[in-house]
Design an enzyme around this catalytic site. Structure first.
Site, PDB file in Angstrom:
ATOM      1  CE  LYS A  54      -3.859  -2.561   2.269  1.00 27.96           C
ATOM      2  NZ  LYS A  54      -4.712  -2.946   3.544  1.00 27.96           N
ATOM      3  CD  GLN A  98      -3.140  -4.213   6.423  1.00 29.63           C
ATOM      4  OE1 GLN A  98      -3.292  -3.553   5.957  1.00 29.63           O
ATOM      5  NE2 GLN A  98      -3.861  -5.422   6.062  1.00 29.63           N
ATOM      6  CG  ASP A 121      -9.375   0.017   4.536  1.00 27.93           C
ATOM      7  OD1 ASP A 121      -9.055   0.356   3.354  1.00 27.93           O
ATOM      8  OD2 ASP A 121      -8.806  -0.453   5.819  1.00 27.93           O
TER       9      ASP A 121
END
Ligand code: NAP
Length: 292
Positions: A54, A98, A121
């Site tokens: 990422k 995460q 996200d």
């Protein structure tokens, strides 16, 4: 019929190149360089690889990124304090925590603490709630990657019968919401199937566009697909393969060989939906920098 292969790697590269151009235009117009902060708790090896990828994608698109690494012993309060600090920092455009978090940490409470303006996200309860209401918000990357892939392939879901197999919060549910939206590139008639679905094959054979997001290697076979359907395989499963040096290989939820003979278009695994996920994360990070 031999299905056209939808090249997710090429589509994702095109999306990333578009983002890179838009980042430069944003900065040329006086905007701040987009910055993604990733919080990584503990030392799960797969999470470390995802986070590294990422960060690399951000940098390739002209954005900056940082990984805030914390030990697995981090307390809930310390994690919430970190999120609050990033929420308040104007140099941070997007925040990603995460997952999965170590067991003693409350994932929902952490997601709920994220500012919806920085939740790139798209998995916080607020972002998902706004998605349900059809209000512009950050959509989770994998489902929005599927929409973007269809759009760039010239496949319009409008009025089509879409069947999604899998109802997870990460993929199936938000994808159903996005595709059912009364909006260009959506406006489909959506069925969400799962393990409680009776006669799954009868349901999937109705689909003009069939999406498999089950986590079951090669579960969708040719007899479950209507001739000419578009098949999108979200699944990523590792299976044993003695012919490979590693002894393993990745397959999707779709029996690619068999279904390719029936479908009109199909995504491979790897190289299909997977690369779109990171591409859409950087799309969201740019949107966050611009104020959505
Ligand atoms: P998940 O949370 O395990 O959900 C799986 C869903 O599939 C559940 O709703 C389950 O039904 C349904 N299902 C499982 N077996 C089924 C069967 N035999 N018949 C009908 N429905 C069945 O999985 P997920 O997180 O959504 O991930 C799904 C797959 O996508 C995995 O392979 C994952 O690795 C992959 N994935 C890929 C990406 C990407 O970037 N390409 C991103 C995320 C996930 P119930 O609800 O009834 O249990």
């Amino acid at each position: 019929m031999t299905a056209r292969i939808i090249d997710g790697t090429a589509i994702a590269a095109a999306v990333r190149a578009d983002v890179a151009r838009q980042v430069e235009a944003h900065i040329a117009a006086g905007g701040r360089r987009p910055h993604l902060s990733v919080i990584l708790v503990g030392d799960d090896p797969a999470s470390h690889v995802y986070v590294r990828n990422k960060g690399r994608a951000c940098e390739e698109a002209g954005m900056t990124s940082e990984t805030i690494q914390r030990p697995a012993t981090l307390t809930q309060q310390e994690l919430l304090d970190e999120v609050a600090r990033l929420n308040a920092d104007p140099s941070v455009s997007g925040i990603l925590v995460q997952m999965p978090l170590p067991q003693h940490l409350d994932e929902l409470a952490v997601m709920s603490a994220l500012s919806p303006k920085k939740d790139v996200d798209g998995l916080s309860p607020t972002s998902l709630g706004l998605l349900l209401q059809g209000v512009p918000a950050f959509a989770p990357a994998t489902p929005s990657g599927v929409l973007e892939m269809l759009r760039r392939e010239g496949i319009d879901p409008e009025g089509q019968r879409v069947v999604i197999v899998g109802r997870s919060v990460l993929v199936g549910r938000p994808l159903a919401m996005l595709l059912a939206n009364k909006a260009p590139g959506a406006n489909a008639t959506v069925t969400l199937a799962h393990t409680g679905t009776r006669d799954l094959g009868a349901v999937t054979r109705e689909a003009d566009i069939l999406v498999a997001a089950m986590g079951r290697p090669r579960a969708i076979t040719a007899d479950m697909v209507k001739p000419g359907a578009v098949v999108i395989d979200v699944g990523i499963n590792q299976i044993d393969d003695a012919s490979r040096k590693s002894g393993k290989r990745l397959v999707g939820d779709v029996d690619f060989e068999g279904v390719s003979a029936v479908a009109s278009a199909i995504t491979p695994v790897p190289g299909g939906v997977g690369p779109m996920t990171i591409a859409m994360l950087i799309v969201n990070t740019l949107a966050a920098a611009k104020g959505l």
